[in-house]
Design a protein around this motif. Structure first.
Motif, PDB file in Angstrom:
ATOM      1  N   LEU A 336      33.240  -0.898 -56.295  1.00 20.86           N
ATOM      2  CA  LEU A 336      31.895  -1.461 -56.372  1.00 20.86           C
ATOM      3  C   LEU A 336      31.779  -2.717 -55.510  1.00 20.86           C
ATOM      4  CD1 LEU A 336      31.007  -1.269 -60.195  1.00 20.86           C
ATOM      5  CD2 LEU A 336      30.656   0.460 -58.417  1.00 20.86           C
ATOM      6  N   ARG A 337      30.560  -2.922 -55.026  1.00 18.38           N
ATOM      7  CA  ARG A 337      30.206  -4.170 -54.358  1.00 18.38           C
ATOM      8  C   ARG A 337      28.829  -4.596 -54.841  1.00 18.38           C
ATOM      9  NH1 ARG A 337      31.768  -3.557 -47.899  1.00 18.38           N
ATOM     10  NH2 ARG A 337      34.050  -3.504 -48.195  1.00 18.38           N
ATOM     11  N   VAL A 338      28.625  -5.907 -54.917  1.00 18.24           N
ATOM     12  CA  VAL A 338      27.298  -6.460 -55.187  1.00 18.24           C
ATOM     13  C   VAL A 338      26.871  -7.193 -53.927  1.00 18.24           C
ATOM     14  CG1 VAL A 338      25.918  -7.967 -56.658  1.00 18.24           C
ATOM     15  CG2 VAL A 338      27.831  -6.673 -57.639  1.00 18.24           C
ATOM     16  N   VAL A 339      25.770  -6.729 -53.311  1.00 20.14           N
ATOM     17  CA  VAL A 339      25.369  -7.241 -51.990  1.00 20.14           C
ATOM     18  C   VAL A 339      23.937  -7.749 -52.029  1.00 20.14           C
ATOM     19  CG1 VAL A 339      26.928  -5.608 -50.871  1.00 20.14           C
ATOM     20  CG2 VAL A 339      24.514  -5.005 -51.146  1.00 20.14           C
ATOM     21  N   ALA A 342      17.945  -5.408 -50.351  1.00 22.28           N
ATOM     22  CA  ALA A 342      17.075  -5.125 -49.213  1.00 22.28           C
ATOM     23  C   ALA A 342      16.106  -4.021 -49.606  1.00 22.28           C
ATOM     24  CB  ALA A 342      17.894  -4.701 -48.005  1.00 22.28           C
ATOM     25  N   GLU A 343      14.993  -3.905 -48.892  1.00 24.68           N
ATOM     26  CA  GLU A 343      13.961  -2.941 -49.250  1.00 24.68           C
ATOM     27  C   GLU A 343      14.362  -1.505 -48.910  1.00 24.68           C
ATOM     28  OE1 GLU A 343      10.154  -3.894 -47.753  1.00 24.68           O
ATOM     29  OE2 GLU A 343      10.016  -5.813 -48.824  1.00 24.68           O
ATOM     30  N   THR A 344      15.106  -1.301 -47.847  1.00 23.26           N
ATOM     31  CA  THR A 344      15.478   0.043 -47.414  1.00 23.26           C
ATOM     32  C   THR A 344      16.978   0.122 -47.186  1.00 23.26           C
ATOM     33  OG1 THR A 344      15.208  -0.413 -45.057  1.00 23.26           O
ATOM     34  CG2 THR A 344      13.243   0.312 -46.272  1.00 23.26           C
ATOM     35  N   ALA A 345      17.481   1.363 -47.161  1.00 27.70           N
ATOM     36  CA  ALA A 345      18.900   1.562 -46.890  1.00 27.70           C
ATOM     37  C   ALA A 345      19.245   1.072 -45.485  1.00 27.70           C
ATOM     38  CB  ALA A 345      19.253   3.032 -47.041  1.00 27.70           C
ATOM     39  N   ALA A 346      18.330   1.259 -44.535  1.00 26.56           N
ATOM     40  CA  ALA A 346      18.601   0.860 -43.156  1.00 26.56           C
ATOM     41  C   ALA A 346      18.771  -0.644 -43.013  1.00 26.56           C
ATOM     42  CB  ALA A 346      17.473   1.347 -42.250  1.00 26.56           C
ATOM     43  N   SER A 347      18.089  -1.417 -43.859  1.00 29.64           N
ATOM     44  CA  SER A 347      18.154  -2.873 -43.744  1.00 29.64           C
ATOM     45  C   SER A 347      19.181  -3.498 -44.676  1.00 29.64           C
ATOM     46  CB  SER A 347      16.771  -3.482 -44.025  1.00 29.64           C
ATOM     47  OG  SER A 347      16.321  -3.126 -45.329  1.00 29.64           O
ATOM     48  N   LEU A 348      19.896  -2.696 -45.427  1.00 24.58           N
ATOM     49  CA  LEU A 348      20.888  -3.225 -46.360  1.00 24.58           C
ATOM     50  C   LEU A 348      22.248  -3.327 -45.680  1.00 24.58           C
ATOM     51  CD1 LEU A 348      21.139  -2.387 -50.093  1.00 24.58           C
ATOM     52  CD2 LEU A 348      23.212  -2.324 -48.720  1.00 24.58           C
ATOM     53  N   ASP A 349      22.914  -4.443 -45.852  1.00 24.64           N
ATOM     54  CA  ASP A 349      24.219  -4.684 -45.243  1.00 24.64           C
ATOM     55  C   ASP A 349      25.304  -4.592 -46.311  1.00 24.64           C
ATOM     56  OD1 ASP A 349      26.488  -5.527 -43.944  1.00 24.64           O
ATOM     57  OD2 ASP A 349      25.705  -7.494 -43.362  1.00 24.64           O
ATOM     58  N   PRO A 350      26.147  -3.538 -46.288  1.00 23.70           N
ATOM     59  CA  PRO A 350      27.168  -3.391 -47.326  1.00 23.70           C
ATOM     60  C   PRO A 350      28.259  -4.456 -47.281  1.00 23.70           C
ATOM     61  CG  PRO A 350      27.443  -1.727 -45.627  1.00 23.70           C
ATOM     62  CD  PRO A 350      26.154  -2.432 -45.335  1.00 23.70           C
ATOM     63  N   ASP A 351      28.280  -5.257 -46.217  1.00 20.34           N
ATOM     64  CA  ASP A 351      29.268  -6.334 -46.126  1.00 20.34           C
ATOM     65  C   ASP A 351      28.720  -7.681 -46.586  1.00 20.34           C
ATOM     66  OD1 ASP A 351      31.310  -4.680 -45.061  1.00 20.34           O
ATOM     67  OD2 ASP A 351      30.384  -4.808 -43.081  1.00 20.34           O
ATOM     68  N   ALA A 352      27.420  -7.717 -46.916  1.00 18.15           N
ATOM     69  CA  ALA A 352      26.793  -8.986 -47.328  1.00 18.15           C
ATOM     70  C   ALA A 352      26.978  -9.196 -48.828  1.00 18.15           C
ATOM     71  CB  ALA A 352      25.315  -8.987 -46.955  1.00 18.15           C
ATOM     72  N   THR A 353      28.225  -9.306 -49.264  1.00 18.93           N
ATOM     73  CA  THR A 353      28.523  -9.418 -50.696  1.00 18.93           C
ATOM     74  C   THR A 353      28.151 -10.805 -51.220  1.00 18.93           C
ATOM     75  OG1 THR A 353      30.800 -10.063 -50.178  1.00 18.93           O
ATOM     76  CG2 THR A 353      30.379  -7.726 -50.584  1.00 18.93           C
ATOM     77  N   VAL A 354      27.795 -10.835 -52.494  1.00 16.07           N
ATOM     78  CA  VAL A 354      27.486 -12.111 -53.144  1.00 16.07           C
ATOM     79  C   VAL A 354      28.718 -12.575 -53.922  1.00 16.07           C
ATOM     80  CG1 VAL A 354      25.066 -11.464 -53.324  1.00 16.07           C
ATOM     81  CG2 VAL A 354      26.573 -11.093 -55.279  1.00 16.07           C
ATOM     82  N   GLY A 355      28.853 -13.861 -54.098  1.00 17.09           N
ATOM     83  CA  GLY A 355      29.987 -14.405 -54.834  1.00 17.09           C
ATOM     84  C   GLY A 355      29.702 -14.524 -56.313  1.00 17.09           C
ATOM     85  N   ARG A 356      30.643 -15.080 -57.047  1.00 19.97           N
ATOM     86  CA  ARG A 356      30.469 -15.291 -58.484  1.00 19.97           C
ATOM     87  C   ARG A 356      29.312 -16.261 -58.712  1.00 19.97           C
ATOM     88  NH1 ARG A 356      36.535 -14.929 -61.170  1.00 19.97           N
ATOM     89  NH2 ARG A 356      37.081 -12.987 -60.075  1.00 19.97           N
ATOM     90  N   GLY A 357      28.471 -15.904 -59.657  1.00 20.81           N
ATOM     91  CA  GLY A 357      27.249 -16.663 -59.879  1.00 20.81           C
ATOM     92  C   GLY A 357      26.080 -16.116 -59.090  1.00 20.81           C
ATOM     93  N   GLU A 361      22.335  -6.256 -55.217  1.00 22.32           N
ATOM     94  CA  GLU A 361      22.296  -4.825 -55.527  1.00 22.32           C
ATOM     95  C   GLU A 361      23.704  -4.258 -55.596  1.00 22.32           C
ATOM     96  OE1 GLU A 361      20.523  -0.566 -53.856  1.00 22.32           O
ATOM     97  OE2 GLU A 361      19.670  -2.458 -53.130  1.00 22.32           O
ATOM     98  N   VAL A 362      23.912  -3.361 -56.557  1.00 23.90           N
ATOM     99  CA  VAL A 362      25.209  -2.722 -56.747  1.00 23.90           C
ATOM    100  C   VAL A 362      25.336  -1.530 -55.813  1.00 23.90           C
ATOM    101  CG1 VAL A 362      26.772  -1.610 -58.380  1.00 23.90           C
ATOM    102  CG2 VAL A 362      25.224  -3.428 -59.168  1.00 23.90           C
ATOM    103  N   LEU A 363      26.417  -1.504 -55.017  1.00 20.29           N
ATOM    104  CA  LEU A 363      26.789  -0.348 -54.214  1.00 20.29           C
ATOM    105  C   LEU A 363      28.078   0.240 -54.782  1.00 20.29           C
ATOM    106  CD1 LEU A 363      26.269  -1.571 -50.532  1.00 20.29           C
ATOM    107  CD2 LEU A 363      24.613  -0.489 -52.062  1.00 20.29           C
ATOM    108  N   ALA A 364      28.246   1.548 -54.629  1.00 19.38           N
ATOM    109  CA  ALA A 364      29.430   2.207 -55.193  1.00 19.38           C
ATOM    110  C   ALA A 364      29.998   3.198 -54.199  1.00 19.38           C
ATOM    111  CB  ALA A 364      29.065   2.924 -56.494  1.00 19.38           C
ATOM    112  N   ARG A 365      31.329   3.338 -54.213  1.00 21.45           N
ATOM    113  CA  ARG A 365      31.994   4.294 -53.337  1.00 21.45           C
ATOM    114  C   ARG A 365      33.063   5.032 -54.142  1.00 21.45           C
ATOM    115  NH1 ARG A 365      33.988   2.025 -47.672  1.00 21.45           N
ATOM    116  NH2 ARG A 365      35.334   0.739 -48.986  1.00 21.45           N
ATOM    117  N   GLY A 366      33.009   6.373 -54.099  1.00 20.26           N
ATOM    118  CA  GLY A 366      33.974   7.169 -54.840  1.00 20.26           C
ATOM    119  C   GLY A 366      33.726   8.650 -54.642  1.00 20.26           C
ATOM    120  N   LYS A 367      34.706   9.477 -55.000  1.00 22.11           N
ATOM    121  CA  LYS A 367      34.617  10.917 -54.778  1.00 22.11           C
ATOM    122  C   LYS A 367      33.721  11.618 -55.788  1.00 22.11           C
ATOM    123  CE  LYS A 367      39.065  11.447 -52.427  1.00 22.11           C
ATOM    124  NZ  LYS A 367      40.379  12.127 -52.427  1.00 22.11           N
TER     125      LYS A 367
END
Length: 516
Positions: A336-339, A342-357, A361-367
Motif C-alpha cells: 500500500l501507498r498513501v499519496v 488527484a482528480e484523475t488517474a492520469a494526474s495522480l503520481d504514485p510516488d508522491a507519498t505522504v508522511g506520518r500525519g 489517497e490509498v493505492l494498492a499493488r498485489g496479485k
C-alpha cells in the motif's frame, strides 16, 4: 493455486465434518457438499455448456453450492444482489454473458420478471414455492439426476462476477478468478488464525466480496463450520450464536450497532464468540468500545474494495486499544501507498507519498486485483495508475504509520478553497448524544463554492435544535471552523444506506436539499 484445490484438500481432510448449517434446518458435511456440487456442475454443463451462470438468492445453501459448482466448472457465477430492483438486475446482467439463472423461494417473482426480459438458456429454482413458468426446472431434481463424474474445469478458472456498490448508476461488474479468491482466502486465514474448530455465523449478504472471500471461503478452506442466517435479524443471529456456540461473526458497522442494541436489551449467552471481523465503512471509536463491552474485545477492523479482493489492510484487536478505528496497515498479499490525491488517474503520481500525519489517497499493488470492469473500458482505465490499483479512498497516516480512513476522494467538499472530507465531520457529529447518525454533503454556495450541510437523524422524542448542534461543533476541539456545518436538517427517519452500510449521498442530497 486455485480455490477449488483448497476445497478439495478440505474434503480430503474433513469429509465427514459438518460444513454448513442453515437457520431453515438444512445441514451437510463437506463430503456431501462435494458430491452435490459435482452433480450441480454437471447439470449446468448439460444446459449451458461453457457459459456463465447467475444466482439470485438470499443467504443459504443455493449460493454456496452455486459458487463451488462454478469453481468445478472453471466458469463464473454472477453474484446478483437480491435487494436490487428487477430492472437493475437486467442491466447488471448485460455484460456478463450469463446463460442460466438460479433462484430461491424469496426471489421467485423478481426472477420470473428477469427471465421475461432476458434470454437465458436455463432457469433453475430451489425451494418449495409453486413456480408457474414452463422454462423453470427444479434444483433438487437436476442435482439428483446429474452425473457424479468429476469435470475438467475451464483453464480460465473463473470464480465469479461481483458488483461495486454503486448508488447513482448501474453497479460495475468485477470479474475475479480462483487464484485471486485463494490469495484472499489464505490471507484471511492467516490474519485471524482460523482453523477447523471454528464455527462462523454468516449473516451479511453472500454476494458481497467481504462475505464471500473474507468470510465464507476462508472458513471452507480451514474446514470450519458455517451457520448461515437466511435473512438478517440481530436477535435471531445472537440466538444462533448461542445455540451453535459460534466463535466468529462478520458484520458491517450498521449491523454491529444493531447487534450491540440487541445484546444490551436481552443479554444473550455469547461467551463462545471469540472474534468479530468488520469493515465496509468507517468504524468509529465509540463502536469499537461498544462491541468490545457487549460482544467480544477481539475486533478485527479491515479495509478493502470489490476490485481488490477481501481486504487490502487489517488491524488486529491489539491495535484497537491504542488506535481505535484504525485499519492498520497492508495485509499479507498487498503493498500500500498513501499519496497526494488527484482528480484523475492520469494526474495522480504514485510516488508522491505522504508522511506520518499526512492525508492522501490509498493505492494498492498485489496479485489479488481484478483486471478491470466488464464492458467498461473507460472506468477500467481510471482504476489503475501503472500497476497500482486506485482505491478512491482517503486515509490519514498516524504517528505510528497506521491508516485511518477519513473519506472518499469523490465525496470531498471544497469550501473556500479548503478540502473537507464529510466522513470526518460525521464522526464528530455522531458523538453528540442526541444524534443517531449524520450525513454531511457539499451544497452549492455562491460565495464559498460549496458550504457544509448536514442531515442529522435524531430520536423522535429527542429535543435538539440546530443551535445546539452548531454550539457543539464550535466547541469541539477536533473540528476546524471551516469544517463546521452551516446548514442542518433534522429528521427522525433513518438515512438511506446500501446493504454494506455506505450512505447514499446522492439520495440524501436530492431528498433533503433538492440537489440533482
Amino acid at each position: 493455486m486455485n480455490f477449488i484445490e483448497a476445497f478439495s484438500r478440505t474434503v480430503r481432510c474433513y469429509s465427514g465434518k459438518t460444513a454448513v448449517i442453515t437457520d431453515e434446518g438444512w445441514s451437510e458435511t463437506y463430503g456431501e457438499l462435494d458430491r452435490r456440487t459435482t452433480r450441480l456442475a454437471n447439470a449446468l454443463e448439460e444446459r449451458v455448456g461453457g457459459a456463465r451462470i447467475a444466482t439470485l438468492s438470499c443467504n443459504g445453501v443455493l449460493p454456496l453450492e452455486a459458487m463451488l459448482a462454478s469453481h468445478k466448472r472453471g466458469v463464473a457465477n454472477v453474484q446478483l444482489p437480491f435487494r436490487e430492483s428487477q430492472g437493475g438486475i437486467v442491466s447488471m446482467l448485460e455484460p456478463t454473458g450469463a446463460s442460466a439463472l438460479l433462484f430461491d423461494d424469496s426471489n421467485v417473482e423478481k426472477a420470473l420478471g428477469v427471465l421475461d426480459r432476458t434470454d437465458f438458456d436455463a432457469a433453475i429454482h430451489r425451494g418449495d414455492a409453486e413456480v408457474d413458468h414452463e422454462a423453470v426446472e427444479s434444483y433438487e431434481a437436476i442435482v439428483e439426476n446429474a452425473s457424479s463424474e468429476a469435470l475438467e474445469p475451464d483453464p480460465a478458472f473463473e470464480h465469479g462476477v461481483f458488483y461495486t456498490s454503486g448508488t447513482t448508476s448501474t453497479p460495475k461488474a468485477v470479474l475475479h478468478d480462483q487464484e485471486s479468491m485463494w490469495l484472499g482466502s489464505t490471507q484471511v486465514v492467516m490474519e485471524m488464525g482460523i482453523d477447523e474448530s471454528d464455527v462462523a455465523l454468516v449473516t451479511s449478504p453472500w454476494y458481497h466480496m467481504v462475505t464471500c472471500d473474507a468470510w465464507m471461503l476462508p472458513h471452507i478452506q480451514a474446514g470450519a463450520t458455517m451457520v448461515i442466517q437466511t435473512h438478517f435479524d440481530p436477535d435471531d443471529a445472537l440466538e444462533l450464536i448461542e445455540t451453535h456456540d459460534a466463535t466468529g461473526l462478520l458484520a458491517v458497522p450498521t449491523q454491529l450497532r444493531s447487534f450491540v442494541e440487541a445484546q444490551r436489551a436481552n443479554e444473550y449467552a455469547v461467551e463462545t464468540l471469540s472474534y468479530i471481523r468488520t469493515g465496509g465503512s468507517i468504524v468509529t471509536e465509540s463502536l469499537v468500545d461498544d462491541v468490545s463491552t457487549h460482544l467480544t474485545p477481539n475486533v478485527y477492523n479491515t479495509y478493502g474494495l470489490t476490485e481488490g479482493g477481501p481486504n487490502l489492510a487489517y488491524a488486529p484487536p491489539s491495535l484497537q486499544t491504542d488506535h481505535p478505528g484504525t485499519i492498520g496497515n497492508e495485509s499479507f498479499m498487498w503493498e500500500l501507498r498513501v499519496v497526494e490525491p488527484a482528480e484523475t488517474a492520469a494526474s495522480l503520481d504514485p510516488d508522491a507519498t505522504v508522511g506520518r500525519g499526512g492525508t492522501g489517497e490509498v493505492l494498492a499493488r498485489g496479485k489479488g486485483a481484478t483486471d478491470g470492469y466488464l464492458g467498461r473500458p473507460e472506468a477500467t482505465e481510471q482504476l489503475f495508475v501503472g500497476d497500482w490499483l486506485r482505491t478512491g479512498d482517503i486515509a490519514e497516516v498516524d504517528s505510528d504509520g497506521n491508516l485511518h480512513i477519513v473519506g472518499r476522494a469523490d465525496n470531498m467538499i471544497v469550501s473556500g478553497g479548503e478540502n473537507i472530507y464529510p466522513e470526518e465531520v460525521e464522526e464528530i457529529l455522531e458523538g453528540y448524544d442526541a444524534i443517531e447518525e449524520a450525513v454531511v454533503i457539499g451544497a452549492p454556495d455562491d460565495h464559498w463554492g460549496e458550504r457544509v450541510a448536514c442531515v442529522a437523524c435524531v430520536g423522535a422524542e429527542t429535543a435538539v435544535s440546530e443551535d445546539d448542534l452548531d454550539e457543539f461543533c464550535r466547541d469541539h476541539d477536533r473540528l476546524a471552523n471551516f469544517k463546521r456545518p452551516r446548514e442542518y436538517v433534522l429528521t427522525s427517519e433513518r438515512l438511506p444506506r446500501t446493504d454494506t452500510g455506505t450512505i447514499e449521498r446522492e439520495t440524501v442530497s436530492r431528498e433533503f436539499f433538492e440537489i440533482e
